[in-house]
Design an enzyme around this catalytic site. Structure first.
Site, PDB file in Angstrom:
ATOM      1  CB  THR A   1      -2.830   9.897   2.829  1.00 24.36           C
ATOM      2  OG1 THR A   1      -3.330  10.023   1.511  1.00 24.36           O
ATOM      3  CG2 THR A   1      -3.876  10.388   3.808  1.00 24.36           C
TER       4      THR A   1
ATOM      5  CE  LYS B   1      -6.564  10.987   0.957  1.00 27.01           C
ATOM      6  NZ  LYS B   1      -7.064  10.324  -0.225  1.00 27.01           N
TER       7      LYS B   1
HETATM    8  P1  NAD Z   1       2.042   0.971  -1.351  1.00 25.05           P
HETATM    9  O1  NAD Z   1       2.294   0.261  -0.077  1.00 25.05           O
HETATM   10  O2  NAD Z   1       1.588   0.226  -2.540  1.00 25.05           O
HETATM   11  O3  NAD Z   1       3.353   1.797  -1.778  1.00 25.05           O
HETATM   12  C1  NAD Z   1       4.256   2.381  -0.879  1.00 25.05           C
HETATM   13  C2  NAD Z   1       5.663   2.157  -1.442  1.00 25.05           C
HETATM   14  O4  NAD Z   1       6.586   2.828  -0.596  1.00 25.05           O
HETATM   15  C3  NAD Z   1       6.060   0.674  -1.468  1.00 25.05           C
HETATM   16  O5  NAD Z   1       6.491   0.330  -2.768  1.00 25.05           O
HETATM   17  C4  NAD Z   1       7.200   0.604  -0.443  1.00 25.05           C
HETATM   18  O6  NAD Z   1       8.194  -0.346  -0.784  1.00 25.05           O
HETATM   19  C5  NAD Z   1       7.743   2.021  -0.506  1.00 25.05           C
HETATM   20  N1  NAD Z   1       8.511   2.402   0.671  1.00 25.05           N
HETATM   21  C6  NAD Z   1       8.226   2.179   1.976  1.00 25.05           C
HETATM   22  N2  NAD Z   1       9.192   2.705   2.761  1.00 25.05           N
HETATM   23  C7  NAD Z   1      10.077   3.289   1.933  1.00 25.05           C
HETATM   24  C8  NAD Z   1      11.291   4.004   2.134  1.00 25.05           C
HETATM   25  N3  NAD Z   1      11.766   4.241   3.349  1.00 25.05           N
HETATM   26  N4  NAD Z   1      11.953   4.456   1.046  1.00 25.05           N
HETATM   27  C9  NAD Z   1      11.474   4.232  -0.202  1.00 25.05           C
HETATM   28  N5  NAD Z   1      10.341   3.546  -0.460  1.00 25.05           N
HETATM   29  C10 NAD Z   1       9.651   3.091   0.601  1.00 25.05           C
HETATM   30  O7  NAD Z   1       0.989   2.132  -0.972  1.00 25.05           O
HETATM   31  P2  NAD Z   1       0.092   2.986  -1.990  1.00 25.05           P
HETATM   32  O8  NAD Z   1      -1.253   2.359  -2.116  1.00 25.05           O
HETATM   33  O9  NAD Z   1       0.893   3.315  -3.186  1.00 25.05           O
HETATM   34  O10 NAD Z   1      -0.123   4.300  -1.094  1.00 25.05           O
HETATM   35  C11 NAD Z   1       0.875   5.311  -0.976  1.00 25.05           C
HETATM   36  C12 NAD Z   1       0.263   6.528  -0.292  1.00 25.05           C
HETATM   37  O11 NAD Z   1      -0.844   6.990  -1.064  1.00 25.05           O
HETATM   38  C13 NAD Z   1      -0.286   6.252   1.107  1.00 25.05           C
HETATM   39  O12 NAD Z   1       0.044   7.329   1.923  1.00 25.05           O
HETATM   40  C14 NAD Z   1      -1.777   6.107   0.883  1.00 25.05           C
HETATM   41  O13 NAD Z   1      -2.532   6.437   2.020  1.00 25.05           O
HETATM   42  C15 NAD Z   1      -2.008   7.103  -0.242  1.00 25.05           C
HETATM   43  N6  NAD Z   1      -3.189   6.856  -1.075  1.00 25.05           N
HETATM   44  C16 NAD Z   1      -3.450   5.612  -1.555  1.00 25.05           C
HETATM   45  C17 NAD Z   1      -4.576   5.400  -2.350  1.00 25.05           C
HETATM   46  C18 NAD Z   1      -4.896   4.033  -2.915  1.00 25.05           C
HETATM   47  O14 NAD Z   1      -5.992   3.846  -3.432  1.00 25.05           O
HETATM   48  N7  NAD Z   1      -3.982   3.066  -2.845  1.00 25.05           N
HETATM   49  C19 NAD Z   1      -5.437   6.468  -2.660  1.00 25.05           C
HETATM   50  C20 NAD Z   1      -5.122   7.738  -2.186  1.00 25.05           C
HETATM   51  C21 NAD Z   1      -3.997   7.924  -1.391  1.00 25.05           C
END
Ligand code: NAD
Length: 290
Positions: free
Chosen positions: A94, A169
């Site tokens: 997102t 979204k």
């Molecule tokens: P998270 O922080 O658990 O996961 C993000 C991952 O990205 C981490 O494992 C981190 O180490 C990795 N990362 C960061 N920088 C990086 C890089 N340069 N190269 C490779 N990996 C890298 O977050 P999440 O909850 O999985 O959310 C991810 C996305 O999904 C966000 O944009 C969030 O807004 C969206 N989202 C989340 C939810 C939810 O309920 N958690 C729901 C809908 C959408």
């Protein structure tokens, strides 16, 4: 089945990559976190030490990253020009509409097809393969993206041109943030006016006050279907992520010259809730402040 590179194996990406592997794809995964890569390895993904190595020979690249800045730097620095030119690029994070459009433009200029494909549904839906994807991109790119996304979700919808997935979204989540607060306020007022809350639910859930926030995710414990309210507001959709999405909506509204007074107030209230320590709890927990 094809070779798919997956970047970002966190709360959401971990389950999504596992579902691609389960569907028979060869998943070439990368994350900065060792904990995340160990978990992905256990779920059938092959781990690579860099993005550039993960995208080698890939038919598609899927990313699930924290924000627009990271998405832009990963794609412009390590995917574009390193993945095969025929690879389809799918960003499921997102992020803000402007960055989504900028990255797609950079990809297209280098000969790639790219879609923005943010999701609705939380960690349970990511693990269970029941996400809803809203997809921005050309018709041709959508046709190629659909079968890949279908392995991770229950619905894949073409929202329009590049950036339209992100636009859908944040507009959806602006409704969600505002209706959740309105639902919480109404239950708090109903209680103060001496109404039995189950009775109020029975009436309003069948009347014009009904919304998803009420009938699928009721913020009052013990009322409506099971929801994070029944679990001390743990799990579910963190208030900090709701605040992130509302801030993206405010940014987009400013850029587009749109009036969003309810969304703006919802953003203020979630900012206050998060500042007071509620960011890690489910967003329906804001009822405790009303
Ligand atoms: P998270 O922080 O658990 O996961 C993000 C991952 O990205 C981490 O494992 C981190 O180490 C990795 N990362 C960061 N920088 C990086 C890089 N340069 N190269 C490779 N990996 C890298 O977050 P999440 O909850 O999985 O959310 C991810 C996305 O999904 C966000 O944009 C969030 O807004 C969206 N989202 C989340 C939810 C939810 O309920 N958690 C729901 C809908 C959408």
């Amino acid at each position: 089945m094809s070779k798919i590179a997956f970047i970002g194996l966190g709360n959401m990406g971990g389950g999504m990559a596992a579902n691609l592997a389960k569907a028979g794809h060869e998943v070439r995964a990368f994350d900065l976190s060792a904990e995340a890569t160990t978990r992905a390895q256990g779920n059938g993904c092959a781990i690579f030490p860099t993005v550039r190595e993960a995208v080698q020979g890939a038919a598609a690249v899927v990313s699930m990253l924290p924000n627009g800045k990271i998405v832009e730097s990963v794609y412009t620095g390590e995917v574009i020009g390193h993945a095969p030119a025929a690879a389809l690029l799918l960003d499921c994070s997102t992020i803000d509409v402007a960055t989504a459009r900028k990255v797609e433009d950079a990809a297209r200029t280098s000969g790639y097809e790219m879609v923005d494909a943010p999701v609705s549904g939380g960690i349970a839906a990511a693990n269970g393969g029941t996400l809803t994807f809203m997809v921005g991109g050309s018709g041709a790119a959508f046709a190629k993206a659909e079968p890949i996304l279908a392995a991770m979700g229950k619905a894949v919808i073409h929202a329009g041109e590049p950036g339209a997935g992100q636009a859908a979204k944040i507009c959806n989540n602006m409704i969600l943030g505002a209706t959740m607060i309105a639902t919480c306020e109404s239950f708090a007022l109903a209680e103060k006016l001496g109404l039995d809350l189950q009775t109020f639910y029975d009436i309003s859930s069948k009347a014009s006050g009904q919304s998803w926030s009420m009938t699928s995710y009721c913020p009052v414990p013990g009322i409506g279907p099971s929801s994070p309210a029944d679990n001390g507001y743990q799990g579910g959709f963190a208030a900090a992520l709701m605040l992130k999405d509302l801030k993206l909506a405010m940014e987009a509204a400013q850029g587009a010259g749109a009036q969003v007074p309810m969304g703006a107030r919802a953003a203020e209230l979630y900012a206050a809730f998060t500042a007071a320590g509620g960011g890690g709890t489910d967003f329906s927990g804001i009822i405790k402040t009303l």
